[in-house]
Design a protein around this motif. Structure first.
Motif, mmCIF file in Angstrom:
data_model
loop_
_atom_site.group_PDB
_atom_site.id
_atom_site.type_symbol
_atom_site.label_atom_id
_atom_site.label_comp_id
_atom_site.label_asym_id
_atom_site.label_seq_id
_atom_site.Cartn_x
_atom_site.Cartn_y
_atom_site.Cartn_z
ATOM 1 N N VAL A 1 7.633 -32.936 43.878
ATOM 2 C CA VAL A 1 8.645 -33.546 44.746
ATOM 3 C C VAL A 1 9.921 -32.942 44.605
ATOM 4 O O VAL A 1 10.576 -32.908 45.713
ATOM 5 N N GLY A 2 10.445 -32.790 43.457
ATOM 6 C CA GLY A 2 11.587 -32.011 43.388
ATOM 7 C C GLY A 2 11.980 -30.955 44.090
ATOM 8 O O GLY A 2 12.943 -30.611 44.696
ATOM 9 N N LEU A 3 10.710 -29.888 43.872
ATOM 10 C CA LEU A 3 10.786 -28.839 44.830
ATOM 11 C C LEU A 3 11.208 -29.008 46.387
ATOM 12 O O LEU A 3 11.892 -28.536 47.202
ATOM 13 N N GLN A 4 10.301 -29.983 46.859
ATOM 14 C CA GLN A 4 10.105 -30.349 48.303
ATOM 15 C C GLN A 4 11.427 -30.898 48.634
ATOM 16 O O GLN A 4 11.831 -30.791 49.906
ATOM 17 N N VAL A 5 11.976 -32.036 47.829
ATOM 18 C CA VAL A 5 13.534 -32.468 48.070
ATOM 19 C C VAL A 5 14.604 -31.491 48.455
ATOM 20 O O VAL A 5 15.054 -31.470 49.283
ATOM 21 N N LYS A 6 14.300 -30.514 47.410
ATOM 22 C CA LYS A 6 15.541 -29.298 47.454
ATOM 23 C C LYS A 6 15.172 -28.529 48.699
ATOM 24 O O LYS A 6 16.194 -28.331 49.356
ATOM 25 N N GLN A 7 13.992 -28.276 48.985
ATOM 26 C CA GLN A 7 13.596 -27.508 50.500
ATOM 27 C C GLN A 7 14.019 -28.428 51.630
ATOM 28 O O GLN A 7 14.686 -27.942 52.409
ATOM 29 N N ASP A 8 13.926 -29.610 51.449
ATOM 30 C CA ASP A 8 14.155 -30.310 52.839
ATOM 31 C C ASP A 8 15.619 -30.345 53.003
ATOM 32 O O ASP A 8 15.919 -30.436 54.140
ATOM 33 N N VAL A 9 16.515 -30.403 51.903
ATOM 34 C CA VAL A 9 17.855 -30.481 52.132
ATOM 35 C C VAL A 9 18.409 -29.101 52.620
ATOM 36 O O VAL A 9 19.047 -29.123 53.569
ATOM 37 N N GLY A 10 17.634 -27.992 52.090
ATOM 38 C CA GLY A 10 18.164 -26.901 52.579
ATOM 39 C C GLY A 10 17.819 -26.587 53.960
ATOM 40 O O GLY A 10 18.771 -26.243 54.863
ATOM 41 N N ASN A 11 16.584 -27.013 54.345
ATOM 42 C CA ASN A 11 16.214 -26.909 55.868
ATOM 43 C C ASN A 11 16.946 -27.824 56.675
ATOM 44 O O ASN A 11 17.358 -27.281 57.904
ATOM 45 N N ALA A 12 17.390 -28.966 56.284
ATOM 46 C CA ALA A 12 18.204 -30.059 57.071
ATOM 47 C C ALA A 12 19.516 -29.225 57.385
ATOM 48 O O ALA A 12 19.905 -29.586 58.709
ATOM 49 N N TYR A 13 20.109 -28.794 56.375
ATOM 50 C CA TYR A 13 21.323 -28.325 56.516
ATOM 51 C C TYR A 13 21.313 -26.838 57.535
ATOM 52 O O TYR A 13 22.339 -26.640 58.332
ATOM 53 N N ALA A 14 20.128 -26.165 57.491
ATOM 54 C CA ALA A 14 19.995 -24.872 58.080
ATOM 55 C C ALA A 14 19.750 -25.522 59.815
ATOM 56 O O ALA A 14 20.518 -24.710 60.503
ATOM 57 N N ASN A 15 19.168 -26.582 59.940
ATOM 58 C CA ASN A 15 18.700 -27.002 60.939
ATOM 59 C C ASN A 15 20.303 -27.551 61.965
ATOM 60 O O ASN A 15 20.615 -27.437 62.942
ATOM 61 N N LEU A 16 20.954 -28.268 60.829
ATOM 62 C CA LEU A 16 22.330 -28.656 61.527
ATOM 63 C C LEU A 16 22.916 -27.612 61.775
ATOM 64 O O LEU A 16 23.752 -27.572 62.984
ATOM 65 N N ARG A 17 23.248 -26.612 60.986
ATOM 66 C CA ARG A 17 24.097 -25.338 61.494
ATOM 67 C C ARG A 17 23.429 -24.777 62.568
ATOM 68 O O ARG A 17 24.486 -24.305 63.498
ATOM 69 N N ALA A 18 22.199 -24.691 62.850
ATOM 70 C CA ALA A 18 21.691 -23.986 64.108
ATOM 71 C C ALA A 18 21.870 -24.807 65.337
ATOM 72 O O ALA A 18 22.232 -24.092 66.421
ATOM 73 N N ALA A 19 21.834 -26.101 64.743
ATOM 74 C CA ALA A 19 22.239 -27.010 66.193
ATOM 75 C C ALA A 19 23.688 -26.866 66.718
ATOM 76 O O ALA A 19 23.596 -26.869 67.834
ATOM 77 N N ARG A 20 24.197 -26.906 65.680
ATOM 78 C CA ARG A 20 25.833 -26.965 66.148
ATOM 79 C C ARG A 20 26.173 -25.447 66.965
ATOM 80 O O ARG A 20 26.852 -25.600 67.600
ATOM 81 N N ALA A 21 25.520 -24.437 66.174
ATOM 82 C CA ALA A 21 25.926 -23.120 66.815
ATOM 83 C C ALA A 21 25.328 -23.052 68.233
ATOM 84 O O ALA A 21 25.807 -22.683 69.096
ATOM 85 N N SER A 22 24.091 -23.591 68.412
ATOM 86 C CA SER A 22 23.410 -23.726 69.791
ATOM 87 C C SER A 22 24.133 -24.525 70.597
ATOM 88 O O SER A 22 24.402 -24.148 71.918
ATOM 89 N N ARG A 23 24.859 -25.572 70.281
ATOM 90 C CA ARG A 23 25.587 -26.361 71.074
ATOM 91 C C ARG A 23 26.969 -25.769 71.494
ATOM 92 O O ARG A 23 27.296 -25.791 72.820
ATOM 93 N N ASP A 24 27.584 -24.955 70.447
ATOM 94 C CA ASP A 24 28.821 -24.183 70.876
ATOM 95 C C ASP A 24 28.529 -23.195 71.991
ATOM 96 O O ASP A 24 29.336 -22.788 72.938
#
Length: 468
Positions: free
Chosen positions: A335-358
């Motif tokens: 669960v610890g590994l999954q939570v860390k991965q989910d945080v990394g994925n969520a931030y990556a998705n947010l950065r990609a979404a912002r870049a796509s919006r721009d």
């Protein structure tokens, strides 16, 4: 990382677009939808009931430390028929007995206490499960809200595109009448109108499905929805966010509690191999219903019992408890590994979404310029009808991409909150009374009986729950 709260939506969320709505109608915010999802969620109700069930496990474990009092009653008819020396004798008696027995655990090497503590740890783990479900409910509501907005804007975009294409078709027909264009140009415009009609029908179908998803996630039909902007307050330090998630994410807290419960169950299983000391009492009354004979009896004693041989069951239970502990430890690690991965994925998705919006904003700007220029050039004969239609399609695609990018940014931002463990009604400061996970536990943790004041208070709570 500071908390991100919806209560400060006036400063936290910039509303950048409002869909067409009847004049004077109150528009609905994302916070309104989240409140409705929290109040109307059947999934939350189900898991709250599961938590109350876990609370009762504590009461049942505590009951093993209380006196156990039982009553017994019986009535019996004894009869006999005896033949001796050629004579037969018959006899019979009827008797009734009533008795009360009591037992109180005096000492069992802490086994019962350990089981109580294990049940408490399970309750705390179940509370974290409820928090995790709450995050799922709210994130699903965010997705449903933004998908309705996305598809409403798609429909509006398709309607506007169809209107423009019909104007292009009329213009092509007029120019054909005066010989400026060929029949091919008119056919191309007609084809574009037909495709636009098909695209509009598809967008309307997608909107209908999005409304159905909204109804399921939020518990009601959507009203006029405001389009929220990007969420502020999300630090860009992914490492810091992972550290926060490891400390507060409900999945990790649940796994930690499960490990603690498993450790206690090992100790309880070992204690079961030792003796237990009980205080026993008995009071009895017997009456012979055929005459006036009676008996009165009673006893008080201390009983010591312990296992000698149970076929290997007790040793197996210890080994089983150890295996379950090892499993829970491994689950905590995963669960610890999954939570860390989910945080990394969520931030990556947010950065990609912002870049796509721009990028989509720039694409829309460029496509608008290109479309206006192509249309003007077509009027001068420097461009064909097909060039105009292609340019308009490019603009349509760019506008659709921007609509999706705007929705994706909001969903991605809330996904970051969920990955960290901050997407709850309390963290978002929603204007709704939050469920008190400890209220029911406080009523049942002492294992009250129905006739006690605590039991009567609990009965009122249960009646209220039954009306919901």
């Amino acid at each position: 990382m500071g908390r991100t709260r919806l209560g400060s939506l006036g400063a936290a969320l910039a509303f950048v677009a409002t869909l067409a709505a009847p004049t004077g109608a109150r528009t609905e915010t994302l916070a309104d939808a989240l409140v409705s999802a929290y109040v109307n969620s059947g999934l939350l109700d189900q898991n709250r009931a599961l938590l109350r069930s876990a609370d009762e496990d504590v009461a049942q474990a505590i009951s093993a430390l209380r006196p156990i009092i039982d009553w017994t009653a019986d009535i019996s008819r004894d009869f006999s028929r005896i033949r001796s020396l050629a004579r037969t004798r018959k006899s019979g008696t009827t008797s009734a007995n009533i008795g009360i027995t009591g037992a109180l655990l005096l000492y069992d090497f802490g086994r019962s206490d350990l089981l109580v503590e294990a049940a408490k740890e399970t309750v705390l783990a179940t509370r974290q499960t409820l928090v995790s479900v709450e995050q799922l409910v709210l994130l699903t509501a965010v997705q449903a809200y933004m998908n309705v907005i996305r598809n409403q804007e798609f429909v509006a975009l398709r309607q506007n595109n169809l209107r423009l294409l019909r104007e292009e078709l009329r213009a092509a027909r007029d120019r054909f009448e005066v010989g400026e264009v060929t029949r091919t140009d008119v056919a191309q415009a007609e084809s574009a109108v037909a495709l636009a009609q098909s695209g509009l029908a598809t967008a309307q179908g997608d909107l209908t499905r999005a409304i159905e998803e909204f109804r399921e996630a939020v518990g009601r039909d959507p009203g006029p929805l405001q389009t929220p902007g990007d969420l502020p307050g999300l630090a860009g330090d992914v490492s810091a966010a992972k550290s926060v998630a490891v400390r507060k994410h409900p999945d990790i807290l649940e796994a930690q509690r499960n490990v603690a419960a498993a450790e206690l169950n090992i100790s309880a299983a070992k204690a079961a191999m030792r003796p237990s000391v009980n205080l026993t009492t008995r009071l009895g009354v017997g009456e012979n219903l055929d005459d006036s004979d009676f008996t009165r009896s009673g006893s008080v004693g201390v009983e010591v019992t312990g296992p000698i041989y149970q076929g290997g069951r007790l040793a197996s239970e210890v080994r089983q408890a150890m295996a379950q502990r090892d499993s829970q430890r491994a689950q905590l690690h995963l669960v610890g590994l999954q939570v860390k991965q989910d945080v990394g994925n969520a931030y990556a998705n947010l950065r990609a979404a912002r870049a796509s919006r721009d990028a989509s904003r720039e694409a829309v700007r460029a496509a608008e310029v290109a479309f206006e220029g192509t249309r003007e050039e077509a009027k001068l004969g420097a461009r064909t009808t097909l060039d105009v239609l292609d340019s308009e399609q490019d603009l349509l695609d760019a506008q659709a991409n921007l609509i999706s990018a705007n929705a994706d940014v909001v969903i991605a931002a809330y996904s970051v909150l969920a990955a960290i463990g901050e997407l709850t009604a309390r963290e978002l400061n929603l204007s709704v009374p939050t469920y008190d996970a400890s209220a029911y536990y406080d009523l049942v943790k002492t294992a009250p009986v129905p006739i006690s004041p605590q039991g009567q208070k609990l009965d009122k709570v249960l009646r209220a729950l039954g009306k919901n």
